[in-house]
Scaffold this motif. Structure first.
Motif, PDB file in Angstrom:
ATOM      1  N   ILE A   7       0.853  -1.196   0.000  1.00 20.20           N
ATOM      2  CA  ILE A   7       0.000   0.000   0.000  1.00 20.20           C
ATOM      3  C   ILE A   7       0.884   1.240   0.000  1.00 20.20           C
ATOM      4  CG2 ILE A   7      -1.679   1.334   1.362  1.00 20.20           C
ATOM      5  CD1 ILE A   7      -2.850  -1.267   2.354  1.00 20.20           C
ATOM      6  N   GLU A   8       0.587   2.167  -0.918  1.00 17.64           N
ATOM      7  CA  GLU A   8       1.386   3.400  -1.058  1.00 17.64           C
ATOM      8  C   GLU A   8       0.429   4.598  -1.038  1.00 17.64           C
ATOM      9  OE1 GLU A   8       4.341   5.033  -1.587  1.00 17.64           O
ATOM     10  OE2 GLU A   8       3.153   6.752  -2.225  1.00 17.64           O
ATOM     11  N   GLY A  17      -0.672  -2.887  -4.706  1.00 18.43           N
ATOM     12  CA  GLY A  17      -0.137  -3.900  -5.602  1.00 18.43           C
ATOM     13  C   GLY A  17       0.014  -5.219  -4.863  1.00 18.43           C
ATOM     14  N   ILE A  18      -0.073  -6.296  -5.605  1.00 19.94           N
ATOM     15  CA  ILE A  18       0.166  -7.618  -5.018  1.00 19.94           C
ATOM     16  C   ILE A  18       1.276  -8.285  -5.827  1.00 19.94           C
ATOM     17  CG2 ILE A  18      -0.824  -9.873  -4.431  1.00 19.94           C
ATOM     18  CD1 ILE A  18      -3.579  -8.485  -4.320  1.00 19.94           C
ATOM     19  N   VAL A  19       2.316  -8.695  -5.096  1.00 17.11           N
ATOM     20  CA  VAL A  19       3.480  -9.287  -5.747  1.00 17.11           C
ATOM     21  C   VAL A  19       3.657 -10.715  -5.235  1.00 17.11           C
ATOM     22  CG1 VAL A  19       6.013  -9.171  -5.798  1.00 17.11           C
ATOM     23  CG2 VAL A  19       4.668  -7.120  -6.244  1.00 17.11           C
ATOM     24  N   LEU A 112      11.392   5.417  -0.982  1.00 19.89           N
ATOM     25  CA  LEU A 112      12.418   5.459  -2.036  1.00 19.89           C
ATOM     26  C   LEU A 112      12.998   4.071  -2.321  1.00 19.89           C
ATOM     27  CD1 LEU A 112      14.237   8.793  -1.163  1.00 19.89           C
ATOM     28  CD2 LEU A 112      12.430   8.408  -2.839  1.00 19.89           C
ATOM     29  N   ALA A 113      13.052   3.229  -1.303  1.00 15.31           N
ATOM     30  CA  ALA A 113      13.455   1.832  -1.541  1.00 15.31           C
ATOM     31  C   ALA A 113      12.417   1.180  -2.451  1.00 15.31           C
ATOM     32  CB  ALA A 113      13.579   1.083  -0.225  1.00 15.31           C
ATOM     33  N   GLY A 114      11.160   1.602  -2.274  1.00 15.54           N
ATOM     34  CA  GLY A 114      10.091   1.113  -3.154  1.00 15.54           C
ATOM     35  C   GLY A 114      10.368   1.473  -4.599  1.00 15.54           C
ATOM     36  N   HIS A 115      10.791   2.710  -4.838  1.00 14.32           N
ATOM     37  CA  HIS A 115      11.100   3.111  -6.219  1.00 14.32           C
ATOM     38  C   HIS A 115      12.171   2.197  -6.815  1.00 14.32           C
ATOM     39  CE1 HIS A 115       8.608   6.502  -7.168  1.00 14.32           C
ATOM     40  NE2 HIS A 115       8.909   7.142  -6.047  1.00 14.32           N
ATOM     41  N   GLY A 302       1.603   1.034  -5.893  1.00 11.07           N
ATOM     42  CA  GLY A 302       1.612   0.120  -4.750  1.00 11.07           C
ATOM     43  C   GLY A 302       2.488  -1.097  -4.971  1.00 11.07           C
ATOM     44  N   ALA A 303       2.661  -1.465  -6.240  1.00 13.79           N
ATOM     45  CA  ALA A 303       3.440  -2.668  -6.551  1.00 13.79           C
ATOM     46  C   ALA A 303       4.871  -2.541  -6.040  1.00 13.79           C
ATOM     47  CB  ALA A 303       3.433  -2.898  -8.067  1.00 13.79           C
ATOM     48  N   MET A 304       5.408  -1.314  -6.109  1.00 10.15           N
ATOM     49  CA  MET A 304       6.807  -1.131  -5.686  1.00 10.15           C
ATOM     50  C   MET A 304       6.965  -1.384  -4.190  1.00 10.15           C
ATOM     51  SD  MET A 304       7.136   3.008  -6.092  1.00 10.15           S
ATOM     52  CE  MET A 304       7.001   4.114  -4.662  1.00 10.15           C
TER      53      MET A 304
END
Ligand code: KG4
Ligand code: ZN
Length: 342
Positions: A7-8, A17-19, A112-115, A302-304
């Motif tokens: 969740i973002e 997003g779901i990974v 930013l780690a998400g990016h 959200g995927a990131m």
């Protein structure tokens, strides 16, 4: 194999997003961008209210696309910083409620780690060492990365004033272009001459820090002079060229100096057409492998965040507690954010 919901809500995009095992299987995105346009920038309370309205429908839509339900999840990951305080809090409250209700571990993730992790959804796992250039609306950093889930993140350089995206947004305003500014400048620049005006390249040859506020002022001064020959596409293209030139030169220099053969460019500005082109040319010339995610994975999503969650689960990093709080100005030290632990 880990299945993680991410969740973002750090700014104006509600991203879910779901990974599953490093692969994106479901995503939903809602944006309040249009509601901010008439203010020329994101209004935090409007963004937070929009997140509140969009969160549950986005989570439901992501599950539908993935064809799974909450019982299939291994963990919930959420951006807990940095970002707008009230916006972060809505996502964090939702993530905690879901984690508690579904009895799943919760991971607080650095935005930013998400990016950076977004790129793994497109190009697969990162090599053991890489250099990352993060260029977003709020941050510009050049980083030396090891294992994103386990190792501390080393800052080679950061911006001393405006972020690259912020400079794009401010210059768009100066040029009377539509909000959000980055894509508008990118579009306008396509019809312009990047060599028309010699705007300054700040801090070239002076380490890996960046500075963009002088460039923004130079554009403002040029436009204020109001010369009859003012051509917006030429100003946009020349400004963009100055930003892209500095970003790509320093990123390539960092790879060479640290003997790293992979450069990852992420964040909203990584969607910029000219940045992608110049980075590709300069990396090819130095035998550096360039990784830039597709544009829709460059901007907030959200995927990131789910991708970081997946890496943390796989690396057996302990989850955050439900007492996790939002940290609007969290420094980027590790991918996971839990002030109780670090
Ligand atoms: O990463 P992001 O979606 O949100 C933050 O975490 O800040 O980045 C948003 C920034 C904005 O400043 C936006 O103008 C810029 O990315 N941006 C672009 C482009 N698309 C988005 N800048 C230049 N060219 C683009 N095509
Ligand atoms: Zn972002």
């Amino acid at each position: 194999m880990a299945i993680v919901l991410g969740i973002e809500t750090s700014c104006d995009e509600t991203g879910v997003g779901i990974v599953a095992d490093g692969r994106l299987i479901g995503a939903a995105l809602a944006s309040s961008m249009e509601e901010h346009a008439r203010f020329g920038g994101v209004v935090p309370e409007i963004a937070a209210r929009a997140h509140l309205e969009s969160l549950v429908p986005c989570v439901d839509a992501a599950f539908r696309e993935a064809g799974i339900g909450p019982s299939d999840l291994d963990a919930v990951a959420v951006t807990s910083g940095p970002g707008l305080a009230t916006a972060l809090q809505t996502g964090l409250a939702a993530a905690k409620a879901y984690a508690f209700a579904w009895d799943r571990p919760l991971y607080g993730v650095h935005h930013l780690a998400g990016h950076v992790a977004a790129d793994t959804l497109h190009h697969g796992p990162l090599p053991s060492r890489s250099v990352a250039l993060i260029v977003s609306g709020g941050h510009t950093s050049l980083l030396l990365l090891g294992d994103l889930a386990r190792d501390p993140i080393v800052h080679l350089g950061d911006t001393r004033d405006d972020a690259a995206g912020e400079a794009f947004d401010k210059v768009a305003r100066i040029l009377g272009l539509a909000y959000p500014g980055g894509p508008a400048v990118d579009r306008a620049a396509r019809d312009g001459d990047p060599g028309a005006i010699g705007f300054p390249r700040a801090m070239l040859g002076a380490g890996y820090d960046f500075s963009f506020s002088g460039l923004k002022s130079a554009v403002a001064r040029y436009v204020e002079r109001g010369t009859p020959e003012l051509v917006v596409p030429d100003v946009a293209a020349s400004f963009q060229e100055a930003v892209v030139d500095v970003l790509t030169r320093k990123a390539v220099e960092a790879c060479l100096a640290h003997e790293v053969d992979t450069l990852v460019i992420v964040g909203g500005v990584a969607a910029n057409g000219r940045l992608r082109q110049v980075a590709a040319e300069r990396c090819a010339a130095e035998d550096i492998t360039l990784r830039i995610p597709p544009p829709q994975l460059c901007t907030d999503n959200g995927a990131m965040i789910a991708a970081v969650g997946g890496l943390l689960v796989a690396a057996s990093v302990p989850p955050s507690s439900l007492g996790l709080s939002a940290d609007p100005s969290a420094p980027l030290i590790r991918a996971s954010l839990d002030p109780d632990r670090f």
